[in-house]
Design a protein around this motif. Structure first.
Motif, PDB file in Angstrom:
ATOM      1  N   PHE A  62     -25.614 -21.439  18.553  1.00  0.00           N
ATOM      2  CA  PHE A  62     -26.340 -20.206  18.261  1.00  0.00           C
ATOM      3  C   PHE A  62     -25.792 -19.502  17.029  1.00  0.00           C
ATOM      4  O   PHE A  62     -26.505 -19.189  16.094  1.00  0.00           O
ATOM      5  CB  PHE A  62     -26.293 -19.287  19.482  1.00  0.00           C
ATOM      6  N   TYR A  63     -24.461 -19.267  17.007  1.00  0.00           N
ATOM      7  CA  TYR A  63     -23.958 -18.442  15.898  1.00  0.00           C
ATOM      8  C   TYR A  63     -23.741 -19.247  14.626  1.00  0.00           C
ATOM      9  O   TYR A  63     -23.820 -18.700  13.533  1.00  0.00           O
ATOM     10  CB  TYR A  63     -22.697 -17.673  16.295  1.00  0.00           C
ATOM     11  N   ILE A 107     -20.330 -14.637  18.681  1.00  0.00           N
ATOM     12  CA  ILE A 107     -21.765 -14.330  18.619  1.00  0.00           C
ATOM     13  C   ILE A 107     -22.016 -12.998  17.935  1.00  0.00           C
ATOM     14  O   ILE A 107     -22.972 -12.843  17.185  1.00  0.00           O
ATOM     15  CB  ILE A 107     -22.353 -14.316  20.049  1.00  0.00           C
ATOM     16  N   TRP A 108     -21.140 -12.003  18.158  1.00  0.00           N
ATOM     17  CA  TRP A 108     -21.443 -10.636  17.712  1.00  0.00           C
ATOM     18  C   TRP A 108     -20.926 -10.350  16.319  1.00  0.00           C
ATOM     19  O   TRP A 108     -21.016  -9.219  15.868  1.00  0.00           O
ATOM     20  CB  TRP A 108     -20.839  -9.626  18.693  1.00  0.00           C
ATOM     21  N   SER A 121     -22.116 -22.295  20.953  1.00  0.00           N
ATOM     22  CA  SER A 121     -21.646 -22.210  19.573  1.00  0.00           C
ATOM     23  C   SER A 121     -22.767 -22.532  18.595  1.00  0.00           C
ATOM     24  O   SER A 121     -22.783 -22.018  17.472  1.00  0.00           O
ATOM     25  CB  SER A 121     -20.466 -23.152  19.355  1.00  0.00           C
ATOM     26  N   ASN A 163     -16.081 -18.467  21.790  1.00  0.00           N
ATOM     27  CA  ASN A 163     -17.502 -18.604  21.484  1.00  0.00           C
ATOM     28  C   ASN A 163     -18.267 -17.326  21.749  1.00  0.00           C
ATOM     29  O   ASN A 163     -19.131 -16.941  20.966  1.00  0.00           O
ATOM     30  CB  ASN A 163     -18.096 -19.749  22.306  1.00  0.00           C
ATOM     31  N   ARG A 213     -27.117 -19.402  12.998  1.00  0.00           N
ATOM     32  CA  ARG A 213     -27.533 -18.114  12.451  1.00  0.00           C
ATOM     33  C   ARG A 213     -27.215 -18.041  10.953  1.00  0.00           C
ATOM     34  O   ARG A 213     -28.040 -17.584  10.156  1.00  0.00           O
ATOM     35  CB  ARG A 213     -26.806 -16.988  13.195  1.00  0.00           C
TER      36      ARG A 213
END
Lengths: 174, 493
Positions: free
Chosen positions: B432-433, B295-296, B430, B291, B436
């Motif tokens: 979050f991404y 993100i990146w 998780s 996880n 996105r």
């Protein structure tokens, strides 16, 4: 007598294995690899596995190494190429990690007391191997043939000329 | 050698029928591929699809649990029965995704099918030798498939990384096997488990052997710390192949882990380490690293690769419970949870890669920028991708939520509070991404390089059907999951 032979072979095997990974020229590496394989064959003989020892020399030290040399000569790699990709810190970390793993594995093996050291003289003969392959391990043995078929298809698919695959990849519409 | 000679029993071939049909079908497809010259890809894919439908029917109807057969090399029990159906159906969808990219070649489909044969065997293996041969059988075609886009250097890099990591982890696996064989003197899995229980409290050789085995299998399921290959291979491989990688070989690794669980259960606490502790630790590490890594990411394929690592971590939570309880109600719950999650994961992940592949084929890339504003011009694919991503996060009322709910229920019932907390924290991260991408699809305007809002991209018939096939279960299983759970229980127990 057997112990002396073992120690000598083990030292040669270890030394040549280290040479394999430290030599800069790939050809010399491969030649040391052949030496390592011969030493392994000696171990197999000492364990009573004559058939596997013979296979080791014929298949590995013979056929596969010749292929290795062929590929290397076709690629025409020069020995002075610089393969260095990582700094000294990573190198030392690698040594420390490898040493740690070695230590753990040695401790683990030393802790075992119940290893069966009595050798069964029949274990390495051709007939006992045939017996194992066509009875107990019949299924895995047969499956290996399908696996090799899959590998052959894969190799053919990799090297054959592609029927203009690339232009259809751009124009796919489904 | 005073081994009792077991003679070959032809009746043993009857439970082996699915594998035999698959081998026969493979050979026929190979000959067909040589004879025909036009439309190779479509023909072979269609024939392979029919073969897999037949296999699904055979696997669904044959549900006798007969135990070990064929010289005890394979076993037919609930796990075998479940995974046969699972692999046949997921391979069918994976082949469907591949059709659009491989129109003129039959080999990719044949390679996928031979890999599936290895998975069938892996699910039924009852012996370390069968298990290892089956793992190699799954891996070798995968190496070729990873490098199939020959003009793209990233594809070559993916293949090379996959091969080298694969060889390395096979070495670890074999080293572990050799230690365990040395301790037990047997390669049969039930016999080994019985011998290992007799050992006094955890001998170091047993611990090292089991850790090495876990590392070797961990490569297949992209478990931390054996996950380094995963993002690069997923990114470099042709996207339909990535879809295949992210589900089938991974599920095969879990099938192998199922077979090896009795060995891990024999590990009594010693040196601060037990079988449960080991699996709990890698489970927590795997989901956290997966996880955090996701993100990146800018490439959606890489993002989904990290997300698939995280999902392996969630599934490993179930295995931690399985190791702690060799039988009983909790064990049944954990097994059902793991298998249910695998089914859900199969639909949502294949679906997500299907949409990513579709975008990549039309727009030429998979970085997040290509997804900007997709919701405006192409509402249906964007909606489908949003459904898959929400389901991967585990939001109700989608299937991913029910899958996670089952897993967490098992973990909580086993009173593994720390693991449950880490799992829940990860599910939040998780969000979050995944969100996105959804935000970019709906709230952003398309990037200037391409304007997909004016003319909607073409959605082919096959892609539409496959999207439906993956979206519908992802939604339905979120509100009406009982039948699948019941079916899994019926198969397994």
């Amino acid at each position: 007598m057997e112990l002396t032979l073992f120690i000598i072979t083990a030292l040669v095997a270890l030394g040549s294995a280290i040479m394999v990974i430290t030599r800069k020229s790939p050809i010399i590496s491969v030649l040391f690899l052949v030496l390592t394989f011969f030493c392994l064959a000696v171990f197999y003989v000492m364990l009573g596995a004559q058939f596997i020892a013979a296979m080791q020399i014929i298949v590995y030290a013979g056929a596969i190494m010749v292929l290795f040399l062929f590929v290397l000569m076709l690629l025409n790699l020069r020995g002075d190429q610089n393969w260095e990709v990582s700094g000294p810190l990573r190198k030392w970390l690698g040594w420390i990690a490898a040493g740690g793993v070695l230590l753990v594995v040695i401790t683990a093996i030393q802790s075992v007391t119940g290893f069966n050291t009595e050798l069964d003289p029949a274990v390495g003969t051709v007939s006992s191997i045939g017996d194992a392959l066509f009875n107990r391990f019949l299924l895995p043995f047969e499956i290996v043939s399908v696996m090799l078929l899959g590998a052959i298809i894969g190799v053919v698919a990799m090297v054959k000329r592609k029927p203009s695959t690339e232009d259809e990849e751009e124009g796919g519409e489904a | 050698m005073s081994e009792t000679v077991i003679s070959f029993n032809p009746g043993d071939l009857i439970p082996f029928l699915p594998e035999l049909v698959l081998v026969g079908g493979l050979l026929i497809l190979l000959i067909v591929d040589l004879i025909i010259h036009r439309n190779k890809g479509n023909t072979i894919a269609a024939a392979g699809g029919i073969l897999l439908v037949v296999l699904t029917i055979i696997a669904l109807t044959g549900n006798e649990k007969i135990g070990a057969y064929l010289f005890n090399a394979v076993v037919q029990d609930g796990v075998t029965l479940f995974f046969r159906v699972f692999f046949a159906i997921s391979a069918l969808i994976a082949i469907g995704i591949m059709v659009s990219s491989f129109k003129k070649e039959g080999e990719p489909f044949i390679l996928v099918l031979s890999s599936v044969l290895g998975m069938f065997l892996l699910a039924g293996s009852n012996d370390l030798v069968t298990l290892f041969v089956a793992i190699e059988m799954v891996s070798i075609p995968s190496y070729v498939l990873a490098g199939y886009k020959r003009k793209d250097p990233r594809s070559g890099e993916a293949a090379l990384k996959y091969v080298i990591f694969g060889a390395f982890s096979s070495g670890l696996l074999l080293y572990g096997f050799s230690l365990l064989y040395g301790l037990t003197g047997n390669t049969g899995l039930p016999e080994m488990a019985a011998e290992l229980t007799k050992l006094s409290s955890g001998s170091p050789a047993q611990i090292v052997g089991l850790i090495l085995v876990l590392a070797g299998i961990g490569y297949k399921i992209a478990m931390v710390p054996m996950h380094f290959w995963c993002p690069d291979v997923y990114e470099g491989s042709p996207t339909p192949i990535t879809a295949f990688f992210s589900v089938l070989p991974k599920a095969a690794g879990f099938a192998a882990l199922f077979r090896l669980m009795p060995l891990f259960a024999t590990l009594k606490p010693a040196y601060g380490l037990s079988g449960v502790g080991l699996i709990t630790m890698v489970s927590a590490l795997t989901m956290t690293f997966g996880n955090l890594g996701a993100i990146w990411q800018d490439s959606v394929k890489r993002l989904l690769a990290y997300s698939s690592i995280a999902h392996a971590g969630y599934i490993l939570m179930g295995f931690a419970v399985i190791v702690s309880m060799p039988e009983g109600e909790l064990y049944n719950l954990a097994v059902t949870a793991v298998l249910f999650y695998l089914v859900v994961y199969m639909f949502m992940n294949l679906g997500a890669f299907l949409v990513v592949d579709w975008v990549e084929r039309h727009l030429g890339g998979d970085s997040i920028g290509y997804f900007k504003g997709l919701g405006k011009g192409n509402p249906l694919p964007a909606l489908a991708l949003a459904v898959f991503l929400f389901s991967l996060t585990g939001l109700p009322p989608l299937a991913g939520f029910i899958g996670k709910f089952y897993l967490f229920a098992a973990v909580v019932k086993a009173k593994m509070w720390a693991l449950a907390m880490i799992g829940i924290a990860n599910a939040v991260v998780s969000l979050f991404y995944y969100v996105r991408i959804i935000r970019d699809m709906y709230l952003h305007d398309p990037s200037p390089e391409f304007d997909n809002s004016e003319a909607p991209l073409k959605l082919g018939k096959l892609t539409a059907v496959l999207t439906l096939v993956t979206v519908v279960p992802t939604v339905i299983l979120g509100i009406w999951w009982g039948p699948l759970a019941e079916w899994i229980k019926l198969r397994i127990f």
